[in-house]
Design an enzyme around this catalytic site. Structure first.
Site, PDB file in Angstrom:
ATOM      1  CB  CYS A  34      -0.990  -0.025   1.166  1.00 44.83           C
ATOM      2  SG  CYS A  34      -0.238   0.026   2.810  1.00 44.83           S
ATOM      3  CG  ASP A  93      -5.510   5.532   2.245  1.00 44.09           C
ATOM      4  OD1 ASP A  93      -5.569   5.074   3.405  1.00 44.09           O
ATOM      5  OD2 ASP A  93      -4.639   6.331   1.870  1.00 44.09           O
ATOM      6  NE  ARG A 135      -4.612   1.459   1.650  1.00 48.19           N
ATOM      7  CZ  ARG A 135      -4.361   2.167   0.567  1.00 48.19           C
ATOM      8  NH1 ARG A 135      -5.179   2.053  -0.462  1.00 48.19           N
ATOM      9  NH2 ARG A 135      -3.334   2.982   0.495  1.00 48.19           N
TER      10      ARG A 135
HETATM   11  P1  4NP Z   1      -1.902   2.854   3.974  1.00 45.15           P
HETATM   12  O1  4NP Z   1      -2.591   4.213   4.509  1.00 45.15           O
HETATM   13  O2  4NP Z   1      -1.273   3.198   2.639  1.00 45.15           O
HETATM   14  O3  4NP Z   1      -3.042   1.914   3.863  1.00 45.15           O
HETATM   15  O4  4NP Z   1      -0.862   2.455   5.016  1.00 45.15           O
HETATM   16  C1  4NP Z   1      -1.897   5.425   4.622  1.00 45.15           C
HETATM   17  C2  4NP Z   1      -0.998   5.614   5.633  1.00 45.15           C
HETATM   18  C3  4NP Z   1      -0.340   6.817   5.763  1.00 45.15           C
HETATM   19  C4  4NP Z   1      -0.592   7.819   4.866  1.00 45.15           C
HETATM   20  C5  4NP Z   1      -1.499   7.640   3.830  1.00 45.15           C
HETATM   21  C6  4NP Z   1      -2.151   6.439   3.701  1.00 45.15           C
HETATM   22  N1  4NP Z   1       0.080   9.070   5.009  1.00 45.15           N
HETATM   23  O5  4NP Z   1      -0.206   9.994   4.218  1.00 45.15           O
HETATM   24  O6  4NP Z   1       0.928   9.208   5.912  1.00 45.15           O
END
Ligand code: 4NP
Length: 166
Positions: free
Chosen positions: A15, A130, A21
């Site tokens: 991800c 997300d 995720r």
């Molecule tokens: P992930 O979610 O990609 O599912 O781990 C996110 C985690 C952090 C961020 C964005 C999406 N961020 O902008 O820090």
């Protein structure tokens, strides 16, 4: 038949941040494989470097825990060139993640790259939304979708081993 066809499936979930995720996918897949007594390797990474060394988001940990899966010990890691040889399958959680994977894919890659939801009949090409900017309900919905997908993955790997194509 390539070497990957006879190998133990080794699965990498990708991800953006590797705190929401993909750690949930790693935990859910490991739990489903253990239940099915399926021999697999599994890890997760982010395309971004924002959360290297960090534990999963507390909301992701809570969602997993409510389904009996402990992901609190996982640590954020960023996608590396070596991952394309060390894993037989690399699954993107959304389309931006897929682009991020493709843009880093070295010429020597032996991994099959696909979207996670390609494994679910009727959901080919769809994304796991997300949940980072949402609420706990979003994390629960995310878990449900991921859990359905990893159950489908386990069924395919049990049938076709590392030769499974998505
Ligand atoms: P992930 O979610 O990609 O599912 O781990 C996110 C985690 C952090 C961020 C964005 C999406 N961020 O902008 O820090």
């Amino acid at each position: 038949m390539s070497q990957n066809d006879t190998a133990t499936p080794s699965v990498l979930f990708v991800c953006l941040g590797n705190i929401c995720r993909s750690p949930m996918a790693e935990g859910a897949f490991r739990a489903a494989a253990e239940k099915a007594v399926l021999d697999v390797r599994v890890d997760s990474v982010g395309t971004a470097d924002y959360h290297i060394g960090a534990p999963p988001d507390p909301r992701a940990i809570a969602a997993a825990r409510s389904h009996g899966v402990d992901i609190s010990g996982l640590e954020g890691r960023q996608l590396a060139a070596s991952d394309f040889r060390e894993f037989t399958h690399i699954f993107a959680l959304d389309h931006a993640n897929l682009e991020g994977i493709r843009s880093r894919e070295p010429r020597h890659s032996t991994a099959q790259v696909a979207m996670l939801l390609d494994a679910v009949p009727g959901q080919r090409g769809e994304a796991i939304i997300d949940p980072y900017h949402g609420d706990d309900a979003g994390f629960e919905a995310c878990w449900q979708s991921i859990d359905e997908a990893v159950e489908a993955l386990v069924a395919r790997f049990a049938k076709d081993g590392a030769a499974a194509r998505f």
